[in-house]
Write a protein that holds these residues in place. Structure first.
Motif, mmCIF file in Angstrom:
data_model
loop_
_atom_site.group_PDB
_atom_site.id
_atom_site.type_symbol
_atom_site.label_atom_id
_atom_site.label_comp_id
_atom_site.label_asym_id
_atom_site.label_seq_id
_atom_site.Cartn_x
_atom_site.Cartn_y
_atom_site.Cartn_z
ATOM 1 N N TRP A 132 0.812 -1.214 0.000
ATOM 2 C CA TRP A 132 0.000 0.000 0.000
ATOM 3 C C TRP A 132 0.850 1.270 0.000
ATOM 4 C CZ3 TRP A 132 -5.133 0.795 -0.579
ATOM 5 C CH2 TRP A 132 -5.957 -0.317 -0.531
ATOM 6 N N LEU A 133 2.023 1.197 0.617
ATOM 7 C CA LEU A 133 2.856 2.392 0.788
ATOM 8 C C LEU A 133 4.012 2.474 -0.198
ATOM 9 C CD1 LEU A 133 2.880 2.321 4.686
ATOM 10 C CD2 LEU A 133 1.580 3.881 3.208
ATOM 11 N N GLN A 134 3.995 1.614 -1.200
ATOM 12 C CA GLN A 134 5.053 1.631 -2.220
ATOM 13 C C GLN A 134 5.098 3.000 -2.898
ATOM 14 O OE1 GLN A 134 4.558 -1.446 -5.124
ATOM 15 N NE2 GLN A 134 6.586 -1.147 -5.971
ATOM 16 N N GLY A 135 6.302 3.527 -3.063
ATOM 17 C CA GLY A 135 6.464 4.830 -3.708
ATOM 18 C C GLY A 135 6.344 6.002 -2.754
ATOM 19 N N THR A 136 6.240 5.718 -1.458
ATOM 20 C CA THR A 136 6.169 6.790 -0.466
ATOM 21 C C THR A 136 7.470 6.810 0.341
ATOM 22 O OG1 THR A 136 5.274 5.456 1.359
ATOM 23 C CG2 THR A 136 3.690 6.351 -0.227
ATOM 24 N N ALA A 137 7.571 7.774 1.222
ATOM 25 C CA ALA A 137 8.727 7.856 2.111
ATOM 26 C C ALA A 137 8.332 7.446 3.530
ATOM 27 C CB ALA A 137 9.290 9.276 2.105
ATOM 28 N N VAL A 138 7.382 6.513 3.624
ATOM 29 C CA VAL A 138 6.960 6.026 4.937
ATOM 30 C C VAL A 138 7.938 4.953 5.398
ATOM 31 C CG1 VAL A 138 5.146 4.821 6.220
ATOM 32 C CG2 VAL A 138 4.533 6.569 4.532
ATOM 33 N N GLN A 139 8.489 5.146 6.583
ATOM 34 C CA GLN A 139 9.406 4.186 7.192
ATOM 35 C C GLN A 139 8.577 3.043 7.772
ATOM 36 O OE1 GLN A 139 12.776 4.342 7.315
ATOM 37 N NE2 GLN A 139 12.941 2.469 8.505
ATOM 38 N N ILE A 140 8.892 1.802 7.407
ATOM 39 C CA ILE A 140 8.167 0.634 7.896
ATOM 40 C C ILE A 140 9.064 -0.109 8.879
ATOM 41 C CG2 ILE A 140 7.105 -1.557 7.254
ATOM 42 C CD1 ILE A 140 6.326 -0.240 4.595
ATOM 43 N N GLU A 141 8.557 -0.321 10.091
ATOM 44 C CA GLU A 141 9.330 -0.948 11.154
ATOM 45 C C GLU A 141 8.548 -2.100 11.763
ATOM 46 O OE1 GLU A 141 12.438 -0.235 12.405
ATOM 47 O OE2 GLU A 141 12.663 1.230 10.791
ATOM 48 N N LYS A 142 9.224 -3.231 11.963
ATOM 49 C CA LYS A 142 8.626 -4.335 12.697
ATOM 50 C C LYS A 142 8.892 -4.071 14.171
ATOM 51 C CE LYS A 142 8.281 -9.282 13.150
ATOM 52 N NZ LYS A 142 8.634 -10.587 12.656
ATOM 53 N N ALA A 143 7.831 -3.708 14.884
ATOM 54 C CA ALA A 143 7.993 -3.346 16.287
ATOM 55 C C ALA A 143 6.669 -3.475 17.018
ATOM 56 C CB ALA A 143 8.498 -1.908 16.412
ATOM 57 N N HIS A 144 6.759 -3.892 18.252
ATOM 58 C CA HIS A 144 5.616 -3.876 19.160
ATOM 59 C C HIS A 144 5.635 -2.501 19.829
ATOM 60 C CE1 HIS A 144 2.599 -5.503 21.875
ATOM 61 N NE2 HIS A 144 3.240 -4.858 22.834
ATOM 62 N N VAL A 145 4.665 -1.669 19.551
ATOM 63 C CA VAL A 145 4.653 -0.289 20.046
ATOM 64 C C VAL A 145 4.161 -0.262 21.493
ATOM 65 C CG1 VAL A 145 3.770 2.043 19.684
ATOM 66 C CG2 VAL A 145 4.210 0.556 17.723
ATOM 67 N N THR A 146 4.949 0.382 22.336
ATOM 68 C CA THR A 146 4.575 0.578 23.741
ATOM 69 C C THR A 146 4.824 2.041 24.096
ATOM 70 O OG1 THR A 146 6.770 0.173 24.694
ATOM 71 C CG2 THR A 146 5.387 -1.782 24.271
#
Length: 110
Positions: free
Chosen positions: A21-35
């Motif tokens: 969905w975010l291909q071509g954007t500058a969105v950083q994708i991180e595998k993380a459990h957010v706390t």
């Protein structure tokens, strides 16, 4: 304008969908459990934040972790200002009642 931001999720299959969905954007994708304890570090990974400790600005914050959303929101607002915030609420607790499930370090082993 190029879309920038951060997408964090602990599940690889969710991140694979996000990458499409975010291909071509500058969105950083991180595998993380957010706390609440790591939200500041994660938000600094966003393009344009540069790891700086000054208070920043972001367009949108969307939280959907089905539990301690209020704790994440509170921690995120301590770091950045947002123009739009999207989060869940429990309709069983309508205004003016206040209710929040708070994060515990016992949650998810974090």
């Amino acid at each position: 304008t190029l879309l920038t931001g951060l997408c964090a999720d602990p599940l690889s299959e969710h991140l694979e969908v996000a990458k499409q969905w975010l291909q071509g954007t500058a969105v950083q994708i991180e595998k993380a459990h957010v706390t609440p304890r790591n939200v500041e570090d994660l938000l600094q990974l966003m393009p344009g934040q540069g790891g700086s400790m000054h208070r920043g600005q972001a367009d949108i914050l969307k939280i959907d972790i089905d539990s301690y959303d209020a704790s994440i929101l509170e921690a995120a607002l301590a770091v950045l200002d947002f123009d739009i915030i999207i989060t869940e609420y429990v309709h069983a607790y309508p205004p003016p009642f206040s209710y929040a499930l708070l994060h515990s370090d016992l949650d998810q082993g974090n």
